[in-house]
Design a protein around this motif. Structure first.
Motif, PDB file in Angstrom:
ATOM      1  N   THR A  14      44.343   6.895   0.036  1.00  0.00           N
ATOM      2  CA  THR A  14      44.394   5.732  -0.698  1.00  0.00           C
ATOM      3  C   THR A  14      45.474   5.348  -1.658  1.00  0.00           C
ATOM      4  O   THR A  14      46.100   4.372  -1.796  1.00  0.00           O
ATOM      5  N   ARG A  15      45.482   6.437  -2.543  1.00  0.00           N
ATOM      6  CA  ARG A  15      46.418   6.291  -3.713  1.00  0.00           C
ATOM      7  C   ARG A  15      47.725   6.224  -3.238  1.00  0.00           C
ATOM      8  O   ARG A  15      48.737   5.562  -3.748  1.00  0.00           O
ATOM      9  N   SER A  16      48.226   7.188  -2.422  1.00  0.00           N
ATOM     10  CA  SER A  16      49.443   7.257  -1.900  1.00  0.00           C
ATOM     11  C   SER A  16      49.944   5.957  -1.151  1.00  0.00           C
ATOM     12  O   SER A  16      51.191   5.666  -1.213  1.00  0.00           O
ATOM     13  N   TYR A  17      48.868   5.457  -0.232  1.00  0.00           N
ATOM     14  CA  TYR A  17      49.199   4.056   0.315  1.00  0.00           C
ATOM     15  C   TYR A  17      49.665   3.029  -0.741  1.00  0.00           C
ATOM     16  O   TYR A  17      50.791   2.262  -0.491  1.00  0.00           O
ATOM     17  N   LEU A  18      48.707   2.805  -1.725  1.00  0.00           N
ATOM     18  CA  LEU A  18      49.018   1.841  -2.750  1.00  0.00           C
ATOM     19  C   LEU A  18      50.403   2.031  -3.380  1.00  0.00           C
ATOM     20  O   LEU A  18      51.127   1.171  -3.843  1.00  0.00           O
ATOM     21  N   THR A  19      50.589   3.404  -3.786  1.00  0.00           N
ATOM     22  CA  THR A  19      52.106   3.659  -4.439  1.00  0.00           C
ATOM     23  C   THR A  19      53.152   3.247  -3.687  1.00  0.00           C
ATOM     24  O   THR A  19      53.928   2.786  -4.279  1.00  0.00           O
ATOM     25  N   ASP A  20      52.966   3.419  -2.183  1.00  0.00           N
ATOM     26  CA  ASP A  20      53.864   3.039  -1.365  1.00  0.00           C
ATOM     27  C   ASP A  20      54.299   1.539  -1.270  1.00  0.00           C
ATOM     28  O   ASP A  20      55.511   1.069  -1.180  1.00  0.00           O
ATOM     29  N   ARG A  21      53.068   0.869  -1.286  1.00  0.00           N
ATOM     30  CA  ARG A  21      53.286  -0.543  -1.088  1.00  0.00           C
ATOM     31  C   ARG A  21      53.489  -1.474  -2.692  1.00  0.00           C
ATOM     32  O   ARG A  21      54.281  -2.590  -2.418  1.00  0.00           O
ATOM     33  N   ARG A  22      52.924  -1.113  -3.677  1.00  0.00           N
ATOM     34  CA  ARG A  22      53.019  -1.548  -4.691  1.00  0.00           C
ATOM     35  C   ARG A  22      54.380  -1.863  -5.352  1.00  0.00           C
ATOM     36  O   ARG A  22      55.486  -0.778  -4.889  1.00  0.00           O
ATOM     37  N   ASP A  23      54.707  -2.913  -6.232  1.00  0.00           N
ATOM     38  CA  ASP A  23      56.031  -2.581  -6.934  1.00  0.00           C
ATOM     39  C   ASP A  23      56.233  -1.259  -7.617  1.00  0.00           C
ATOM     40  O   ASP A  23      55.100  -0.763  -8.296  1.00  0.00           O
TER      41      ASP A  23
END
Length: 574
Positions: free
Chosen positions: A109-118
């Motif tokens: 989950t964290r790495s997904y959010l890191t990938d997508r966010r600014d």
């Protein structure tokens, strides 16, 4: 080139420990010997901080682009689509595979959010309890808060919202971050197309991409290269800029920056060497921006606004702190400096401190001079020989987490003056490193310095003013302690002084249960002050080979109590 042969992977898997997932290791710090060794070394492009604006598409050589030049050690292993060192490159992909194969749900989950966010929004969590206040007063926002249960479509967009508002209450801080991490010169696109190193998931099927990103990554263009990681670069640009303005969160912010890099490996997006490269570029770029004369007013404004009720002075600092554990942060950050790679190059190179790198510590160690900050970077630096880290200037060998803990060695006399009226870390600071060397530490000023390491330096300490707190049994090292003024505070039940103790003035503060063991002789004078606690008749406060003099004053003892002097000890008596 798709290197998916299972034979080399299985062979390498045997030699690369599964411990790479947790990445524990120890690094021995370099030690400065003379001030001359602190002089910067120019690379083929000159100095990064002087020429960072040359990181543009028209400049693609080590001579005219500092990012290309800084990343040139990677050419030992790979250049222009050709492999030169299969062993290192194979280990790089094996480590990528191991890390992705042991990815937890929370890490996914964290790495997904890191990938997508600014890329800049990713660092807000490093502010810990101040994160929600920052989001409110910087008008920060993101359009990604959860991970979907099915893969994104191949053309799924990244964040479409502005990470924070440069016209907000925290506008100067937002502007400074944008200047560092979102300028025409701050990216890695040019060097990626010079190096042309293939993404890890395209080199081996053993690298398990994050399922929710599988369509996106499969559809990526063939020239979507790995080295160095752009997300990691932006993370360190943002994290170190925020750390300059909010030095109270220095280590937490750079730990989060390193975690962003680790997230890129977890997702299968980048390899460890690419993440290491991103750290180098982000570190150098931040130093360049903070040194640039055009940014000095903005830099000061960012620091000032961060220290108002808009952020640090806010009473609404209640967010969860994911980086509250110092030891966890330290282990994670330092392990990600090398990602388990062992030295494979020349291990006898002297430490180098890049021109302008000391600005990264300017607000964290404000009571040190420019040259002293360079010495801190020198004495906490990494040994040479690790893959990618031996660039000409020395950016790769900086260990900023350890540098934030003060000196690694005292190799000459070091005088510090902490003026508490200046605020920040001038008021109080803690040096956690295990100090070595033969230099003497001289403490002046009204602030408080705490020594908390397992110290072995032999030059001793002279306290002239302020407070020096000995917070470990060997904090004082092995030299003579001279108390000419101020307050020497002993907080441990057992503290060893490896040399002599000489007090002519000032206050020696101990607890009723303290035992100050002085290896050699003691010259007593000034004030002995006891803190509150249970008193026991006969308790030994100090031991020594022999002593001269007595304390001029003893405070903190109830009526009927006094200190008793013998040839080898001072004890409590009733």
């Amino acid at each position: 080139m798709k290197t998916n042969q299972h034979s080399w992977f299985q062979k390498a898997l045997v030699t690369v420990s599964i411990a790479v997932v947790t990445l524990p290791f120890a690094i021995q710090s370099a030690q400065a010997k003379t001030t001359d060794e602190l002089a910067p070394h120019a690379a083929a492009y000159g100095y990064f901080v002087d020429h960072y604006r040359q990181n543009i598409a028209d400049h693609t050589t080590v001579q005219n682009n500092p990012v290309v030049g800084e990343m040139s050690p990677f050419s030992t292993y790979w250049s222009s689509g050709q492999a030169h060192d299969p062993d290192i490159l194979n280990q790089n992909i094996v480590q990528s595979a191991i890390i992705t194969q042991h990815r937890t749900d929370a890490e996914a989950t964290r790495s997904y959010l890191t990938d997508r966010r600014d890329l800049r929004y990713n660092l807000i969590s490093g502010l810990g309890p101040y994160a929600t206040t920052f989001i409110k007063n910087a008008n920060a926002q993101t359009d990604f808060t959860t991970m979907p249960t099915t893969p994104l479509p191949a053309n799924a967009p990244y964040s479409k919202v502005e990470w924070a508002d440069p016209t907000s209450t925290l506008g100067p801080l937002v502007k400074l971050v944008n200047t560092t991490a979102h300028s025409p010169f701050s990216g890695t696109g040019v060097v990626k197309h010079v190096v042309k190193y293939i993404r890890p998931y395209r080199q081996s099927p053993q690298v398990k991409v994050l399922p929710v990103l599988s369509n996106v990554m499969a559809a990526a263009k063939s020239d979507d290269y790995d080295f160095p990681s752009g997300h990691t670069t932006a993370a360190f640009e943002t994290g170190l800029t925020l750390a300059y303005a909010v030095p109270e969160r220095f280590q937490e912010l750079i730990t989060r920056a390193s975690e962003v890099g680790y997230d890129r490996v977890l997702a299968g997006r980048h390899s460890p060497l690419a993440v290491i490269g991103g750290r180098l570029v982000g570190t150098a770029m931040t130093a360049a921006v903070l040194n640039d004369p055009e940014n000095q007013d903005l830099k000061q404004q960012a620091y000032q606004v961060a220290h108002t009720n808009a952020l640090l002075d806010s009473k609404a600092a209640t967010a969860v702190d994911d980086f509250s554990n110092y030891q966890t942060n330290r282990t994670a950050y330092r392990s990600r400096l090398t990602y388990g790679f062992k030295p494979s190059g020349d291990t006898h190179q002297a430490m180098r401190v890049p021109k302008g790198a000391e600005v990264l510590l300017a607000s964290r160690l404000p009571y040190l001079s420019t040259n002293q900050r360079r010495d801190v970077l020198y004495t906490t630096g990494l040994p040479s020989g690790y893959p990618v880290l031996d660039d000409t200037e020395g950016w790769g060998r900086l260990d900023l987490f350890s540098a934030a803990n003060g000196y690694g060695a005292l190799n000459q006399q070091v005088t510090i003056t902490m003026d508490a009226k200046r605020g920040g870390f001038n008021v109080q600071d803690t040096w956690r490193n295990n100090l070595t060397g033969h230099g003497q530490l001289i403490k002046k000023g009204t602030g408080t310095l705490t020594l908390a390491g397992n110290n072995q330096f032999t030059g001793g300490v002279r306290l002239k003013a302020g407070t020096l707190n000995l917070a470990s049994p060997t904090a004082a090292g092995k030299g003579t302690i001279i108390l000419n003024g101020g307050t020497l505070q002993v907080t441990k039940n057992y503290t060893h002084l490896g040399g002599q103790f000489r007090q002519s003035a000032g206050r020696l503060v101990v607890t009723p249960s303290s035992h100050l063991k002085i290896k050699h002789t003691a010259k007593l004078g000034g004030t002995l002050a006891l803190t509150k606690g249970h008193l026991k008749n006969g308790t030994i406060l100090m031991t020594f080979q022999a002593h001269t003099g007595k304390f001029k004053q003893v405070t903190g003892l109830p009526h009927g109590w006094h200190v008793h002097y013998t040839k080898h000890a001072v004890s409590l008596a009733k």
